[in-house]
Structure formats: C-alpha cells, structure tokens
Write an enzyme that holds these catalytic residues in place. Structure first.
Site, mmCIF file in Angstrom:
data_model
loop_
_atom_site.group_PDB
_atom_site.id
_atom_site.type_symbol
_atom_site.label_atom_id
_atom_site.label_comp_id
_atom_site.label_asym_id
_atom_site.label_seq_id
_atom_site.Cartn_x
_atom_site.Cartn_y
_atom_site.Cartn_z
ATOM 1 N N LYS A 129 -2.258 -1.491 -3.843
ATOM 2 C CA LYS A 129 -3.091 -0.293 -3.772
ATOM 3 C C LYS A 129 -2.265 0.967 -3.890
ATOM 4 C CE LYS A 129 -5.984 1.864 -0.320
ATOM 5 N NZ LYS A 129 -6.509 1.804 1.001
ATOM 6 N N LYS A 158 0.867 -1.178 0.000
ATOM 7 C CA LYS A 158 0.000 0.000 0.000
ATOM 8 C C LYS A 158 0.902 1.226 0.000
ATOM 9 C CE LYS A 158 -3.536 2.362 2.663
ATOM 10 N NZ LYS A 158 -4.489 2.233 3.751
HETATM 11 C C1 PBG Z 1 -7.338 3.167 5.829
HETATM 12 C C2 PBG Z 1 -7.595 3.129 4.386
HETATM 13 C C3 PBG Z 1 -7.397 4.136 3.417
HETATM 14 C C4 PBG Z 1 -7.910 3.644 2.235
HETATM 15 C C5 PBG Z 1 -8.366 2.354 2.483
HETATM 16 N N1 PBG Z 1 -8.153 2.048 3.815
HETATM 17 C C6 PBG Z 1 -6.889 5.522 3.544
HETATM 18 C C7 PBG Z 1 -5.514 5.746 3.967
HETATM 19 O O1 PBG Z 1 -4.712 4.832 4.124
HETATM 20 O O2 PBG Z 1 -5.203 6.910 4.208
HETATM 21 C C8 PBG Z 1 -7.977 4.399 0.939
HETATM 22 C C9 PBG Z 1 -9.021 3.922 0.004
HETATM 23 C C10 PBG Z 1 -9.372 4.838 -1.110
HETATM 24 O O3 PBG Z 1 -8.764 5.909 -1.323
HETATM 25 O O4 PBG Z 1 -10.311 4.487 -1.825
HETATM 26 N N2 PBG Z 1 -6.114 2.768 6.273
#
Ligand code: PBG
Length: 344
Positions: free
Chosen positions: A264, A211
């Site tokens: 992601k 991520k």
């Molecule tokens: C939480 C999380 C996030 C997303 C999914 N789970 C935000 C982040 O990490 O700041 C982002 C999903 C999206 O932008 O659609 N940890």
C-alpha cells in the site's frame, strides 16, 4: 495531391517482415484470446466508511462517489455488491471526537460501531467476507495508529496489546479477516497467538506488510477525521524510497503467520508488488488508496481524462504487476463495468 500521395504509400509492396506482433492485436476477438491478465469482481474488495444513525449517508467531498454510511445502508450495499460479484468488504469506522482518547479505548468497546457493523453484515449477508482494518488511528484523539507516551513517541509493545484485544473483539463479532494496518513490529505474530488462544483459529490475517508513509492517504483521513494531530507516521510506516525493506517486512509477516500480505499504496508501488510476488507464495493484496482514487475522480470531473477507463487501466496494471486482489474505492464501479463487458 494529398490523396494521390496516400495511395502510393498504401499500394507499396509489403516489406518482408517475419515478426508482426500486431497480428495478435488485429481484432477484439484475438485481443481477448491473448489477454494475459483479467479483472473479475471477486478480486476486488470494497472499503466501507461507517457512521452512526439510521438511513444516514454523508458524501465525502475529496472522494466523489464514496459515502459514509450507517449500518442499515451498509447491509444493503453489501448485498448489492455481492449481487455484482464482489465477495469482500473492508470496514472502517468514523469515531466521534467525544469517544476518542489518547489510547483509543473505544476500539475495545464490545458494542462499538465496528462490532455492530460486523454482526449486522454477517447476519444479513453471511456469504460476504468481512475484513476489518485493525489500527488505532480512528479511535485516538492524536490520530496515530498506536499508543503514545508523554513525549509523543508511539509505543510499539503497548500498542500490540490493544491491537490483540481489538482483533479478538472483531473475531468474536464474526469478522472473517483481521487486517492490521498499523505497522507496529511483531503485531502479526502477537495477534495470531491471541486469536488462536481464544479459539479463533479460523480467522485469517491479511497483513499490511509494506505500508508506506504516503501522502496519498489524505482523502481517507478526511473521510475518518483521523489526520495525525502532531508529527507524521514516519517512525512506523515505511520510507517511500525503500524496496528491500519492504521485502523484509513481507518475510517477517509471513513468518509470524500472515495468511495474505498487502502492499500500500498500489500504483506508485507496482515494483514492490512485483517483487513481493516473486518472493512469496502467499496471496498478495494491493490497496489502491484514497489519493489514487481522488486523482482519477478529480481529473475526470474536469473532463481531462475518461474516469472509467483510467480506473480500469489502473486496476488491471495493479493486477498485472502481481496483485491477487485489490482493495479499491472503485470496486463497485469496476464490477459494473466488467459486467458490461468492458475489455478487462
Ligand atoms: C489506518 C489506515 C489508513 C489507511 C488505511 N488504514 C490511513 C493511515 O495510515 O494514515 C489509508 C487508506 C487510504 O488512503 O485509502 N491505519
């Protein structure tokens, strides 16, 4: 004059070409026959943004077509998605500011919005696979995914303990898949052990393995009111410039016991999806995130692109790169288009 010229060109004798790849594109039937990748509603996962209340729905301005919804509406929506062929949803909750604190205590409240939603959906639509995003950012007053010390550092091991407890709470409420999205070290192994020790050996872990610290999450943070109040997430989420590091994260999570790995965002990271596909035999998920969705919707609303087609092209590209399934805010739309025999 022009007409005459055209006729001479088309009447010219065919050139001797042995290979003519266009033959495989000459009709819709042949194009369908040779198509290498297909989208099916069962490989799409729909994220839900949950709010308290009854029959309550709030639009999210930066994510047209996506609403925050109350539990009763989520149950109805889950049933509607199931009827369209979608087999999994992923839950996020909006936590009111009074319930937020520095360590995200509300995440461990056994009767919080998350556990109530899991129970309601599993009761009314038991065949639907319910995934839960496990991280602390919706629950903390500072908006970070973990526990923070007085100097603003995100503390890895203290966070694991909370994530472990949050995971068993969700498993106890009936979640099918725990999806840790926090990027702390060792959390997959820690959560797996805790789930197993508590008898939840059947509950799966979809690890957000790679991520990235991405600016494509903006609209999501609007949706949950979860933007970090200080700093950024670069000490835990990955540097967008790195690819080998993503493979390390994938191997560690696989070794720690993840059942599925997630990359992601999706479209700007197709190379990472493709590389992960080569490296592991586990299913690979891709998260087509809020900013990717918002860009399509905004351009479509301006009449600059055909939103439906760009959505489908984005999703098929993610699949072609190697994703087994895709989390996307366009899941319902895509499932409807697939039903109408859209050519993907
Ligand atoms: C939480 C999380 C996030 C997303 C999914 N789970 C935000 C982040 O990490 O700041 C982002 C999903 C999206 O932008 O659609 N940890």
């Amino acid at each position: 004059m022009l007409k005459q010229k055209k006729e001479t060109i088309i009447n010219e004798e065919a050139i001797d070409l042995t290979r003519r790849p266009r033959r495989n594109r000459k009709s819709a039937a042949i194009r369908a026959l040779v198509q290498e990748t297909r989208l099916h509603p069962s490989s799409l996962v729909a994220p839900f943004f949950m709010i308290e209340g009854n029959n309550t729905r709030q639009e999210i301005s930066s994510m047209p077509g996506v609403d925050r919804i109350s539990i009763d509406l989520a149950v109805k929506e889950a049933a509607a998605l199931y009827a369209l062929g979608i087999r999994a949803i992923d839950l996020f909750t909006v936590v009111s500011s009074e319930k937020k604190d520095y360590r995200g205590s509300e995440a461990l409240n056994p009767n919080n919005l998350l556990t109530r939603t899991i129970r309601a959906v599993k009761k009314e639509v038991p065949e639907m696979c319910v995934m839960v995003d496990v991280a602390l950012d919706p629950f903390t007053d500072h908006g970070h995914d973990g526990v923070v010390d007085e100097n603003g550092n995100i503390i890895n091991d203290a966070t694991l303990r909370v994530l472990g407890d949050m995971s068993s709470l969700c498993a106890g409420a009936g979640a099918d898949i725990i999806a840790p999205s926090d990027m702390m070290d060792g959390r997959v192994g820690y959560i797996r052990h805790q789930l197993d020790n508590e008898g939840f050996t059947e509950v799966s872990i979809l690890s957000y393995a790679a991520k990235y610290a991405s600016s494509f999450y903006g609209p999501f943070r609007d949706a949950l009111h979860s933007a970090p109040k200080f700093g950024d997430k670069k000490t835990y989420q990955m540097n967008p410039a790195n690819s080998r590091e993503a493979m390390l994260e994938c191997s560690l999570d696989e070794w720690e016991g993840a059942d599925m790995l997630l990359i992601k965002p999706a479209l700007p990271y197709l190379d990472i999806i493709a590389k992960a596909r080569e490296q592991t035999e586990l299913p690979i998920a891709a998260y087509h995130v809020s900013g990717e969705y918002a860009m399509i919707m905004a351009a479509a609303q301006n009449g600059w692109i055909d939103g439906d087609r760009v959505l489908m092209e984005s999703l098929i590209s993610i699949k072609r790169a190697g994703a087994t399934f895709i989390l996307t805010y366009g899941a319902k739309k895509a499932a409807e288009l697939i039903r109408k025999e859209f050519p993907y």
